[in-house]
Design a protein around this motif. Structure first.
Motif, mmCIF file in Angstrom:
data_model
loop_
_atom_site.group_PDB
_atom_site.id
_atom_site.type_symbol
_atom_site.label_atom_id
_atom_site.label_comp_id
_atom_site.label_asym_id
_atom_site.label_seq_id
_atom_site.Cartn_x
_atom_site.Cartn_y
_atom_site.Cartn_z
ATOM 1 N N ASP A 1 0.808 -1.223 0.000
ATOM 2 C CA ASP A 1 0.000 0.000 0.000
ATOM 3 C C ASP A 1 0.842 1.274 0.000
ATOM 4 N N THR A 2 2.042 1.192 0.546
ATOM 5 C CA THR A 2 2.843 2.408 0.712
ATOM 6 C C THR A 2 4.158 2.392 -0.054
ATOM 7 N N ASP A 3 4.590 1.224 -0.510
ATOM 8 C CA ASP A 3 5.848 1.060 -1.238
ATOM 9 C C ASP A 3 7.097 1.345 -0.398
ATOM 10 N N ASP A 4 6.932 1.483 0.917
ATOM 11 C CA ASP A 4 8.119 1.594 1.755
ATOM 12 C C ASP A 4 8.507 0.198 2.246
ATOM 13 N N LEU A 5 9.676 0.078 2.847
ATOM 14 C CA LEU A 5 10.171 -1.233 3.260
ATOM 15 C C LEU A 5 9.293 -1.856 4.337
ATOM 16 N N ALA A 6 9.012 -3.144 4.176
ATOM 17 C CA ALA A 6 8.314 -3.883 5.220
ATOM 18 C C ALA A 6 9.222 -4.007 6.429
ATOM 19 N N LYS A 7 8.631 -4.127 7.617
ATOM 20 C CA LYS A 7 9.419 -4.075 8.855
ATOM 21 C C LYS A 7 10.418 -5.208 8.987
ATOM 22 N N PHE A 8 10.140 -6.339 8.339
ATOM 23 C CA PHE A 8 11.032 -7.489 8.464
ATOM 24 C C PHE A 8 12.187 -7.451 7.468
ATOM 25 N N SER A 9 12.215 -6.457 6.586
ATOM 26 C CA SER A 9 13.291 -6.341 5.609
ATOM 27 C C SER A 9 14.587 -5.904 6.274
ATOM 28 N N ILE A 10 15.691 -6.132 5.568
ATOM 29 C CA ILE A 10 16.984 -5.724 6.093
ATOM 30 C C ILE A 10 17.561 -4.605 5.242
ATOM 31 N N THR A 11 18.478 -3.850 5.810
ATOM 32 C CA THR A 11 19.111 -2.749 5.105
ATOM 33 C C THR A 11 20.410 -3.227 4.462
ATOM 34 N N PRO A 12 20.899 -2.498 3.463
ATOM 35 C CA PRO A 12 22.193 -2.860 2.869
ATOM 36 C C PRO A 12 23.326 -2.898 3.892
ATOM 37 N N LYS A 13 23.325 -1.970 4.824
ATOM 38 C CA LYS A 13 24.385 -1.969 5.849
ATOM 39 C C LYS A 13 24.304 -3.217 6.719
ATOM 40 N N GLN A 14 23.104 -3.603 7.104
ATOM 41 C CA GLN A 14 22.945 -4.814 7.914
ATOM 42 C C GLN A 14 23.453 -6.038 7.153
ATOM 43 N N TYR A 15 23.116 -6.126 5.874
ATOM 44 C CA TYR A 15 23.524 -7.288 5.091
ATOM 45 C C TYR A 15 25.032 -7.318 4.894
ATOM 46 N N GLY A 16 25.629 -6.157 4.605
ATOM 47 C CA GLY A 16 27.078 -6.107 4.441
ATOM 48 C C GLY A 16 27.808 -6.497 5.717
ATOM 49 N N ASP A 17 27.363 -5.965 6.839
ATOM 50 C CA ASP A 17 27.981 -6.315 8.125
ATOM 51 C C ASP A 17 27.824 -7.806 8.408
ATOM 52 N N PHE A 18 26.635 -8.339 8.122
ATOM 53 C CA PHE A 18 26.382 -9.765 8.372
ATOM 54 C C PHE A 18 27.320 -10.635 7.549
ATOM 55 N N LEU A 19 27.429 -10.359 6.248
ATOM 56 C CA LEU A 19 28.267 -11.178 5.381
ATOM 57 C C LEU A 19 29.725 -11.161 5.826
ATOM 58 N N CYS A 20 30.221 -9.994 6.222
ATOM 59 C CA CYS A 20 31.619 -9.903 6.648
ATOM 60 C C CYS A 20 31.870 -10.681 7.940
ATOM 61 N N THR A 21 30.959 -10.545 8.891
ATOM 62 C CA THR A 21 31.107 -11.291 10.144
ATOM 63 C C THR A 21 30.970 -12.791 9.901
ATOM 64 N N LEU A 22 29.987 -13.178 9.077
ATOM 65 C CA LEU A 22 29.800 -14.591 8.756
ATOM 66 C C LEU A 22 31.057 -15.162 8.109
ATOM 67 N N PHE A 23 31.653 -14.406 7.204
ATOM 68 C CA PHE A 23 32.866 -14.878 6.544
ATOM 69 C C PHE A 23 33.973 -15.135 7.557
ATOM 70 N N ASP A 24 34.174 -14.201 8.481
ATOM 71 C CA ASP A 24 35.220 -14.382 9.495
ATOM 72 C C ASP A 24 34.969 -15.627 10.336
ATOM 73 N N LEU A 25 33.713 -15.844 10.716
ATOM 74 C CA LEU A 25 33.367 -17.022 11.514
ATOM 75 C C LEU A 25 33.644 -18.298 10.720
ATOM 76 N N TRP A 26 33.271 -18.298 9.458
ATOM 77 C CA TRP A 26 33.479 -19.445 8.566
ATOM 78 C C TRP A 26 34.968 -19.695 8.348
ATOM 79 N N TRP A 27 35.713 -18.624 8.129
ATOM 80 C CA TRP A 27 37.159 -18.720 7.899
ATOM 81 C C TRP A 27 37.861 -19.320 9.120
#
Length: 349
Positions: free
Chosen positions: A162-188
């Motif tokens: 109805d509003t075309d704004d982000l749904a509350k459960f969506s994530i931001t680009p910054k959140q995703y970038g931070d997540f991927l970097c931390t996940l990589f370190d944990l995996w490494w």
């Protein structure tokens, strides 16, 4: 899906004569069709396949209905499952509830245990939402503790209709970038050879073989065709809309649907990149990302919603991905792809 649509789909596809025919069963929730539906699938694949032809069957499920009967069938017929599990109970049960509003975590975990008991091949699919994306350490500990060794992490971004704004459960680009970097370190630190993360494996394959294993980073969109329960065919599961309807399986042969001009146009559209992509240092890796994330919040051919996520992640990790690739090429590491041979059904007549 009616038996008429099902038989037409299997017959026409199998009779194209590909040495390996891939079927991906999704929904909604495909297990609601009952195990007899998938027994019929295998029966038709055996009926219309030729001797020596191979079939891969994958099924995406929320895992709620999985039990011993289901898992015996999946093991016997070499199905590969994708099971949605969004981390520990405190994360999973926030959004994944049943019709009564009760969380489904306990039932999904029972389904996963049934898969392990019957040696069913499966991957865990974690949808990253506004809650679990902030806790990569907890998610990582969860998958390790539960021996979930094949993983996908899917970023959630949706708009309110109805509003075309982000749904509350969506994530931001910054959140995703931070997540991927931390996940990589944990995996490494844990050991890349011990845990297969689909997005990471694709980058390794890119550096070893020059191509990706997921369409997100490919130059063109994947060549599969989506068949709805009605027989209607579309270019992609994220674009099931009138603009990209190819026709109907009951009215037009599947080879005509797959080679339709509209399908070719859709595949090439991924190459229409914005100016920022064309001069980006990571163009060869990313190729603009998935088209759904270019059009989600704006017009077509724009910068990907997760562009800053990818730049942050690639800047942080590319040297180490290249290091892993070099080890593989030198023969000192090789466990980064699942053996396809183990998850194919061989036609014998």
């Amino acid at each position: 899906m009616s038996d008429e649509v099902l038989e037409t789909l299997v017959r026409d596809y199998m009779q194209l004569g590909f040495p390996v025919c891939g079927f991906a069963w999704q929904g909604g929730e495909p297990t609601l069709m009952g195990v007899d539906f998938l027994k019929r699938v295998v029966e038709l694949q055996q009926k219309y396949g030729t001797r020596g032809q191979q079939v891969s069957n994958t099924l995406q499920t929320n895992g709620v209905l999985l039990d011993d009967d289901w898992c015996r069938f999946f093991h016997e017929n070499k199905f590969l499952l994708g099971i949605s599990i969004d981390g520990p109970k405190e994360f999973h049960d926030v959004y994944r509830v049943d019709h009564s509003g009760s969380g489904t975590f306990d039932r999904v975990m029972r389904g996963i245990e049934s898969c392990k008991k019957h040696n069913v091949e499966f991957s865990a699919l974690v949808l990253l939402n506004n809650l679990n994306v902030e806790q990569p350490e907890k998610l990582f500990d969860f998958v390790v503790e539960n021996d979930l060794t094949y993983l996908q992490f899917i970023p959630c971004v949706e708009t309110n209709p109805d509003t075309d704004d982000l749904a509350k459960f969506s994530i931001t680009p910054k959140q995703y970038g931070d997540f991927l970097c931390t996940l990589f370190d944990l995996w490494w630190d844990y050991g890349p050879e011990k845990l297969n993360i689909r997005e990471f494996d694709s980058l390794i394959t890119h550096y070893v073989m020059g191509k990706h294993t997921i369409c997100t980073y490919s130059k063109r969109c994947a060549g599969f065709v989506v068949i709805e329960h009605t027989g209607d065919a579309f270019c992609c599961e994220f674009f099931v809309e009138p603009k990209w309807r190819l026709g109907n399986l009951l009215e037009r042969p599947i080879e005509k649907l797959a080679t339709d001009k509209k399908k070719r146009t859709f595949a090439r559209d991924k190459e229409k990149l914005c100016n920022a992509c064309l001069v980006c240092r990571h163009l060869d890796i990313c190729r603009g990302g998935c088209m759904k994330d270019r059009t989600r919040l704006d017009s077509e051919n724009r910068e990907n919603y997760f562009c800053e996520s990818y730049k942050q992640f690639f800047d942080y990790t590319v040297p180490r991905f290249m290091q892993i690739a070099a080890k593989i090429e030198n023969g000192s590491a090789d466990r980064h792809t699942r053996s396809a041979e183990r998850i194919r059904l061989h036609i014998q007549k």
